[in-house]
Write an enzyme that holds these catalytic residues in place. Structure first.
Site, PDB file in Angstrom:
ATOM      1  N   CYS A   1       0.820  -1.213   0.000  1.00  0.00           N
ATOM      2  CA  CYS A   1       0.000   0.000   0.000  1.00  0.00           C
ATOM      3  C   CYS A   1       0.855   1.265   0.000  1.00  0.00           C
ATOM      4  O   CYS A   1       0.434   2.303  -0.524  1.00  0.00           O
ATOM      5  CB  CYS A   1      -0.949  -0.002   1.193  1.00  0.00           C
ATOM      6  SG  CYS A   1      -0.121  -0.173   2.786  1.00  0.00           S
TER       7      CYS A   1
ATOM      8  N   HIS B   1      -2.910   1.148   6.977  1.00  0.00           N
ATOM      9  CA  HIS B   1      -3.099   1.234   5.533  1.00  0.00           C
ATOM     10  C   HIS B   1      -2.847   2.668   5.072  1.00  0.00           C
ATOM     11  O   HIS B   1      -3.160   3.633   5.776  1.00  0.00           O
ATOM     12  CB  HIS B   1      -4.520   0.792   5.162  1.00  0.00           C
ATOM     13  CG  HIS B   1      -4.785   0.773   3.696  1.00  0.00           C
ATOM     14  ND1 HIS B   1      -4.034   0.036   2.807  1.00  0.00           N
ATOM     15  CD2 HIS B   1      -5.737   1.410   2.954  1.00  0.00           C
ATOM     16  CE1 HIS B   1      -4.498   0.210   1.594  1.00  0.00           C
ATOM     17  NE2 HIS B   1      -5.536   1.038   1.657  1.00  0.00           N
TER      18      HIS B   1
END
EC number: 3.4.19.12
Length: 685
Positions: free
Chosen positions: A91, A169
């Site tokens: 990510c 994230h």
């Protein structure tokens, strides 16, 4: 493809080095600490870190949840760079690529340029596969990650290994075609947050959206939760400060040229008075080196009549001329005269200023040399005649002979000892040459054109370079409007140059901010953003104010005025344009000091950015270093010494007393509490 990508920390230094490894130039990543304040300068995009919610995890990584803000038009989605995250732990790279590949003014380099061109028009899923199949990206990604442990902790049956650790994230906030988009690789479609207002920037709207998101996640708690982190992708600060320094130094040169041109027009006597004194200093040197000592009375009478005839007409009030400075060292036994009496020796200057000709007046130098020639030094041995002849030839090369119409100025030597006099004279002449070659010596107040070196032969103009005069106005890190305040004493060069120009002791410390900072008010906002233009008549203005619509390259912006300023000096003298109506010398000095302050501030900021980049690399090396070999060697050494078993038992006993779980031992206690078999109890009894 789905294995081998490691987790990355949320660190601006790590992301900055990762951007460099991608081949991108002129970009860095900075951390944002305050969401309430505006972001200075241009921002390419935001990278937002948050804690991943457990309920949203599933075997399929990409979430299928949709809302009203999701953009589902294929034409819009495929024309921007939005890729699905199909690889775990990637990510961070996805967030960076979502910012960089959606900007038009970034130098991407060969790797990202090829990926952007290849994936043009692809669907988000196809772009995700393209990222996963780029080994350059995976190698750069893993080069900044911590080494993965060889032996993972034992998993508990029935519980996913992903749930045993907190997961974070990265997502991106990017402006695309006037609208703010949130690009999350774990969502099917990008999120459109709409356009921003006309009176605000896109960063203002992005900050509001992020604050609302944090407020919803924390149930209205203060916005300093450690589970969130925000970083901004911005231009490289080093390039910014280097470009700013280039502009400031060019503007400093232009201001020095304007000051030089103005002094030539308003105070031509400084240049006119230089010719006789230069020729006069040559004759003084020759007479001091060749003539034999004579009686004091004849020299006093001759010297007094000569000063009455020449000093009144040649020397302007308060001006420092090169001639006396030259003659001061060539008369080792002279006496200062005042009505036929010997003047008392003047008080000594500090040691670091005592030998500099710009720190004292010519008369003070004569008095100092008359008071003690061989002070603080032993008498050197007599020098041969060849040394004197070499010194005479050197002086003849550096200064021409005096014109026939000039009257020689005789020296006033005391009866010296017969032996050591030539050696002292040779040493003084060597000191004179060293002082003349000193780059910070200022003998006159009229600066010349830049990039001119001190010439051994005299000319009609001053021999001081622009850089020498600029060095006199170095100021600390302060704002331009405060640069004239008396917060520190000026340097001797500044004070003396100001006295030469204005006849005041410390005019820079007495500057009236309202009167003399007019140049700072008008040109101060432009000195670091644009090039100043010097017209032929001495007027300064930014290039944006010129009537010409086209601007020449940076290299020609200042060179053309420099070339045209010197030939027009005589014409400006004839026309006698009132230069003071535009900017007076004091106003130009205030502007020069303002430019010097900006240069010092920019240099300090550039040094700070360079040191920050070095720390980024040091932290990255510490992060990526594999300490397993060191740990294994240390444990092996403890085992060889017989200390490992005792240390393990000691730490286990301490943890048992403190109630700290130690893994499998703690797990085995739970079923023991539920055992109620009678044989076991009977056995205990």
């Amino acid at each position: 493809m789905n294995k081998g990508w490691l987790e990355l920390e949320s660190d601006p230094g790590l992301f900055t080095l990762l951007v460099e490894d991608f081949g991108v130039k002129g970009v860095q990543v900075e951390e944002i600490y305050d969401l309430q304040s505006k972001c200075p300068g241009p921002v390419y995009g935001f990278i937002f870190l948050f804690k991943w919610i457990e309920e949203r995890r599933s075997r399929r990584k990409v979430s299928t949840l949709l809302d009203d803000t999701s953009v589902m038009e294929d034409e819009v989605v495929n024309n921007m760079f939005f890729a699905h995250q199909l690889i775990p732990n990637s990510c961070a790279t996805h967030a960076l690529l979502s910012v960089l590949l959606n900007c038009s003014g970034v130098h991407l380099g060969p790797t990202l340029s090829r990926i952007k061109e290849f994936t043009k028009g692809f669907s988000p899923e196809s772009k995700g596969y393209a990222i996963g199949n780029a080994p350059e990206l995976a190698k750069a990604h893993n080069s900044h990650a911590r080494p993965e442990p060889r032996h993972l902790p034992e998993k508990q049956n029935g519980i996913s290994a992903v749930r045993t650790m907190e997961a974070f994230h990265f997502v991106s906030y990017v402006p695309i075609k006037g609208r703010l988009f949130e690009l999350d690789g774990l969502k099917v479609y990008p999120i459109d947050h709409g356009p921003w207002a006309e009176d605000e920037e896109w960063t203002d709207k992005a900050r509001r959206v992020i604050m609302e998101r944090i407020g919803l996640a924390t149930a209205g708690e203060p916005y300093h939760d450690i589970r969130f982190n925000l970083m901004a992708v911005v231009p490289d600060r080093r390039l910014k400060y280097e470009s700013k320094l280039h502009i400031l130094k060019m503007n400093r040169q232009t201001v020095l040229e304007a000051l030089q041109q103005l002094i030539r027009v308003t105070q031509p006597e400084l240049i006119q008075a230089q010719k006789p004194t230069e020729g006069q200093s040559t004759e003084e040197t020759k007479s001091a080196a060749l003539k034999a000592p004579v009686s004091q009375e004849s020299h006093r009478a001759h010297h007094g009549s000569h000063r009455n005839a020449t000093d009144v007409g040649a020397e302007p009030p308060g001006a420092l001329i090169r001639g006396p400075v030259m003659s001061a060292y060539s008369k080792p036994n002279s006496l200062a005269q005042n009505g036929g009496t010997v003047a008392a020796p003047a008080s000594r200057l500090p040691a670091f200023l005592d030998n500099h000709n710009y720190a004292k007046s010519p008369m003070q130098e004569e008095e100092d040399l008359a008071a003690g020639v061989g002070r603080s030094r032993g008498v050197p041995p007599p020098a041969p005649d060849t040394d004197e002849e070499e010194e005479e030839e050197t002086e003849n090369v550096r200064r021409p002979l005096t014109p026939p119409g000039f009257k020689r100025r005789s020296s006033e030597p005391l009866p010296p000892p017969p032996g050591p006099e030539p050696g002292v004279l040779a040493e003084k002449l060597k000191e004179t040459q060293r002082d003349l070659c000193s780059p910070l010596s200022i003998k006159t107040g009229a600066p010349t054109a830049p990039h001119s070196q001190p010439s051994p032969t005299p000319s009609n103009e001053s021999t001081d370079t622009a850089s020498e005069i600029g060095s006199a106005f170095n100021s600390p890190l302060r704002s331009p409007l405060r640069s004239a305040n008396p917060t520190r004493p000026s340097s001797p060069v500044t004070l003396h140059l100001s006295k030469v120009l204005f006849g005041e002791e410390e005019p820079l410390l007495r500057l009236d901010c309202v009167r003399y900072n007019r140049a700072v008010r008008e040109l101060g906002p432009h000195i670091s953003t644009g090039i100043l233009h010097l017209s032929k008549d001495g007027y300064l203005c930014p290039l944006s104010r010129l009537e010409t619509g086209k601007v020449s390259p940076k290299g020609n912006k200042v060179e053309e005025p420099r070339e045209s300023s010197e030939p027009d000096t005589e014409r400006s003298r004839v026309t006698e344009v009132p230069q003071g109506e535009k900017f007076s010398p004091k106003e130009l000095l205030a502007l020069l000091k303002c430019v010097e302050a900006e240069i010092s501030s920019s240099e300090a900021c550039l040094r700070e950015e360079l040191e920050k980049r070095k720390k980024f690399k040091i932290d990255d090396q510490r992060r990526t270093h594999n300490y397993d070999e060191f740990i294994c060697a240390f444990i092996s050494m403890l085992a060889q010494e017989g200390m490992l078993a005792s240390l393990v038992e000691q730490n286990i006993s301490v943890r048992r007393r403190q109630g700290v779980s130690i893994g499998r031992l703690h797990k085995q206690r739970k079923p023991d509490r539920r055992k109620r078999s009678r044989p076991y109890k009977a056995k205990r009894q």
